[in-house]
Motif scaffolding. Structure first.
Motif, PDB file in Angstrom:
ATOM      1  N   GLU A 410      -0.566  42.554  31.241  1.00 59.16           N
ATOM      2  CA  GLU A 410      -1.079  42.119  32.537  1.00 59.16           C
ATOM      3  C   GLU A 410      -1.090  40.599  32.655  1.00 59.16           C
ATOM      4  OE1 GLU A 410      -2.533  42.229  36.363  1.00 59.16           O
ATOM      5  OE2 GLU A 410      -1.635  43.813  35.129  1.00 59.16           O
ATOM      6  N   MET A 411      -1.432  39.885  31.569  1.00 57.91           N
ATOM      7  CA  MET A 411      -1.444  38.421  31.601  1.00 57.91           C
ATOM      8  C   MET A 411      -0.054  37.860  31.857  1.00 57.91           C
ATOM      9  SD  MET A 411      -4.046  37.679  28.408  1.00 57.91           S
ATOM     10  CE  MET A 411      -5.748  38.252  28.443  1.00 57.91           C
ATOM     11  N   TRP A 412       0.943  38.426  31.191  1.00 54.35           N
ATOM     12  CA  TRP A 412       2.314  37.949  31.398  1.00 54.35           C
ATOM     13  C   TRP A 412       2.791  38.250  32.819  1.00 54.35           C
ATOM     14  CZ3 TRP A 412       4.527  39.887  26.055  1.00 54.35           C
ATOM     15  CH2 TRP A 412       4.228  38.931  25.083  1.00 54.35           C
ATOM     16  N   LYS A 413       2.357  39.376  33.359  1.00 54.91           N
ATOM     17  CA  LYS A 413       2.724  39.715  34.736  1.00 54.91           C
ATOM     18  C   LYS A 413       2.085  38.727  35.711  1.00 54.91           C
ATOM     19  CE  LYS A 413       4.208  42.280  38.189  1.00 54.91           C
ATOM     20  NZ  LYS A 413       5.658  42.334  38.545  1.00 54.91           N
ATOM     21  N   GLN A 414       0.798  38.485  35.566  1.00 52.43           N
ATOM     22  CA  GLN A 414       0.079  37.615  36.488  1.00 52.43           C
ATOM     23  C   GLN A 414       0.465  36.149  36.325  1.00 52.43           C
ATOM     24  OE1 GLN A 414      -2.016  38.493  38.994  1.00 52.43           O
ATOM     25  NE2 GLN A 414      -1.542  40.634  38.507  1.00 52.43           N
ATOM     26  N   ASN A 415       0.627  35.695  35.086  1.00 53.93           N
ATOM     27  CA  ASN A 415       0.838  34.262  34.840  1.00 53.93           C
ATOM     28  C   ASN A 415       2.295  33.832  34.901  1.00 53.93           C
ATOM     29  OD1 ASN A 415      -1.923  34.014  34.490  1.00 53.93           O
ATOM     30  ND2 ASN A 415      -1.816  34.223  32.251  1.00 53.93           N
ATOM     31  N   LEU A 416       3.213  34.753  34.567  1.00 57.27           N
ATOM     32  CA  LEU A 416       4.628  34.383  34.507  1.00 57.27           C
ATOM     33  C   LEU A 416       5.521  35.186  35.444  1.00 57.27           C
ATOM     34  CD1 LEU A 416       5.071  33.977  30.631  1.00 57.27           C
ATOM     35  CD2 LEU A 416       4.702  32.175  32.323  1.00 57.27           C
ATOM     36  N   GLY A 417       4.984  36.254  36.006  1.00 58.75           N
ATOM     37  CA  GLY A 417       5.789  37.059  36.914  1.00 58.75           C
ATOM     38  C   GLY A 417       6.849  37.895  36.216  1.00 58.75           C
ATOM     39  N   ILE A 418       6.590  38.283  34.964  1.00 55.82           N
ATOM     40  CA  ILE A 418       7.578  39.080  34.223  1.00 55.82           C
ATOM     41  C   ILE A 418       7.023  40.472  33.943  1.00 55.82           C
ATOM     42  CG2 ILE A 418       8.531  36.995  33.167  1.00 55.82           C
ATOM     43  CD1 ILE A 418       7.139  37.784  30.571  1.00 55.82           C
ATOM     44  N   ASN A 419       7.937  41.411  33.757  1.00 57.12           N
ATOM     45  CA  ASN A 419       7.557  42.803  33.512  1.00 57.12           C
ATOM     46  C   ASN A 419       7.749  43.160  32.044  1.00 57.12           C
ATOM     47  OD1 ASN A 419       6.967  43.485  36.266  1.00 57.12           O
ATOM     48  ND2 ASN A 419       9.173  43.456  36.654  1.00 57.12           N
ATOM     49  N   VAL A 420       6.774  43.864  31.528  1.00 57.36           N
ATOM     50  CA  VAL A 420       6.786  44.267  30.129  1.00 57.36           C
ATOM     51  C   VAL A 420       6.521  45.753  30.031  1.00 57.36           C
ATOM     52  CG1 VAL A 420       5.614  44.034  27.907  1.00 57.36           C
ATOM     53  CG2 VAL A 420       6.029  42.011  29.308  1.00 57.36           C
TER      54      VAL A 420
END
Length: 544
Positions: A410-420
């Motif tokens: 969720e942090m990577w989605k919110q902060n960087l706009g990337i999907n994991v």
């Protein structure tokens, strides 16, 4: 240990049928009426998962190591301060140059009654180094003269610096003075094994409890995979009179909630994988609950050969974009500290200062540095995450790992706009997947094998079997090699440089420094918890 830090997994056991009938330490009705219990003193320890191996040369995980230190014994043991004391060796001499150790073995026996000999150590150490054994911890033996050369095929086995002079005398020659070598001899990779036993069944001797001959205070008698691994007191142990337990049952309950229920119902005595949402309440009100010290780092490892994390800027962006403080406060809740480097606090330099404090934080904040992370990702060609491929994070099955992975996702989605995407595997499979490099980003953890910064640094050598990042750097290799030959402030400086080099390369993403929340029944006394992850039952008993 190193041994790789595990978070214990495997298919969850449904209900408590595996524990039924174990009886544990409950007295029979008639005995209670008489004021006595004839039940054996058996501690029921939830190990959490089947160890991948219980072969001392092949084990790299904490679960296997906990088992091994209770059934085997090296030349030395360690005391409560993790310092070497006599084990199988009753005495030793060290040459003035610090290179040659001469160990005198005590009169001791294997669990089948055969004498423990110096030849057993020579065989075991050379076996761990033999490239055909494929031991990930072979590099732990590179302290021996000729050890690395033999392991890499550049020397013969007879050139390795370990030799049985006679049945009770072992001579060891090192490449360079090693201040923690005696402590290393207490580590599982250095445990002895019997040549006749191993060579009779090289692949199966450690799977068959009838051929699993050991020399420690306990001996294995039953291994029901994914269920229980049972040990009993070894009557042939040289100090058997001091061992008060009759045995230990190592159970394998992987689900934290199931393990907690088993503990609360009195079906197990020891639990360390505790549901994180229950930790605050347990800490406030449960007399059995303690947070043990743990010299380790929880981190994610990048496969530096796989896109897009083969780009150091991408790895750095991912590292800066997570909020470590939120993870330890909201997810793990066990008193962990956000990690700002790879070597944890608690490792000292020659002047007594803390390695972590001297090494600094490498610009890794406790909270996310979103601005810098987005800048780095843009420089790597992915502004605001545009064009960044969906990547996969792997973790071994455990509720705590899942919660951390979801938070980071969720942090990577919110902060960087990337999907994991997240994928979990059972522990044995996961270890093999990670070792083979079949991942992009994987959960990892490392607990020190001994109390020295080197135990966190030499795992990233190009020839280390534990270098899951597939990162190869000649400068780093030289720094580590030079530091193993240096002393004092010179050695400190080289190790600090080495950590800076691997941290600047961003091959790992440190998340937090470990603690070990535990539950141990109050009637179990005398258990020693090592900050290196071992749990020793040598002096334990049950008092009811």
């Amino acid at each position: 240990m190193k041994k790789k830090l595990i978070a214990l997994t495997l298919t969850a056991l449904m209900g408590f049928s595996v524990l039924a009938g174990c009886g544990g330490n409950q007295a029979a009705e008639g005995d209670e009426a008489a004021g006595e219990s004839t039940e054996p003193k058996i501690v029921r320890h939830n190990l959490g998962a089947d160890p991948q191996t219980i072969d001392p040369a092949l084990n790299t995980a904490v679960d296997g190591a906990i088992f091994l230190v209770n059934v085997f014994e090296g030349l030395c043991k360690t005391d409560e301060n993790e310092k070497a004391i006599p084990g199988m060796a009753e005495s030793w001499e060290v040459s003035e140059d610090g290179l040659t150790y001469t160990f005198k073995l005590r009169d001791a026996k294997w669990s089948d009654g055969e004498p423990v000999k110096a030849q057993d150590f020579e065989f075991a150490w050379k076996r761990a180094l033999d490239p055909t054994t494929a031991a990930e911890y072979a590099y732990q033996m590179y302290y021996l003269k000729g050890g690395e050369a033999f392991n890499s095929g550049e020397a013969t086995i007879d050139e390795v610096g370990v030799k049985a002079i006679d049945d009770k005398t072992l001579e060891v020659v090192l490449e360079s003075p090693t201040p923690y070598f005696l402590e290393l001899t207490a580590f599982p990779t250095y445990f002895p094994v019997r040549k006749d036993i191993v060579e009779a069944d090289p692949e199966g001797w450690a799977l068959n409890m009838e051929t699993y001959i050991s020399n420690g205070p306990f001996k294995a008698v039953e291994w029901s995979h994914n269920d229980v691994l049972k040990v009993v007191k070894n009557e042939n142990y040289y100090d058997a009179d001091s061992i008060q337990l009759d045995g230990i049952d190592f159970y394998m309950i992987v689900e934290e909630s199931t393990g907690m229920s088993a503990y609360e119902s009195g079906e197990i005595d020891y639990l360390e994988h505790i549901p994180t949402d229950q930790i605050p309440t347990l800490q406030e009100s449960h007399e059995d609950f303690e947070i043990q010290p743990y010299l380790g780092t929880y981190f994610y490892v990048f496969n530096t050969t796989k896109e897009p994390v083969n780009d150091p800027k991408v790895r750095k962006a991912l590292t800066l974009a997570i909020d470590r403080q939120a993870i330890v406060d909201v997810v793990t809740k066990g008193g962990q500290k956000p990690a700002s480097g790879f070597v944890p606090s608690g490792m000292t330099l020659s002047d007594g200062s803390d390695f972590r404090e001297k090494g600094g934080d490498f610009g890794i904040p406790a909270t996310a540095n979103v601005e810098e992370a987005k800048k780095l990702l843009a420089e790597a060609g992915y502004p605001d995450g545009q064009g960044f491929p969906t990547i996969e994070v792997m973790y071994n099955t455990l509720e705590a790992h899942k919660a951390i992975a979801e938070a980071i996702q969720e942090m990577w989605k919110q902060n960087l706009g990337i999907n994991v995407e997240l994928r979990n595997e059972e522990w044995k499979v996961f270890q093999e997947t990670r070792t083979q490099g079949d991942f992009i980003i994987a959960r990892h953890g490392w607990i020190g094998d001994y109390v020295d910064p080197m135990t966190f640094l030499d795992m990233w050598l190009s020839n280390s079997g534990n270098n899951d990042a597939d990162w190869f750097n000649d400068e780093y290799d030289k720094l580590i090699a030079d530091s193993k030959k240096a002393e004092g402030a010179d050695r400190d400086a080289l190790m600090l440089q080495a950590e800076k080099l691997m941290m600047d390369a961003n091959i790992t993403m440190p998340i937090y420094y470990y603690t070990k929340p535990t539950l141990l029944k109050s009637y179990v006394k005398g258990v020693h918890f090592s900050p290196l992850g071992f749990v020793f039952y040598h002096n334990a008993t049950i008092e009811k």
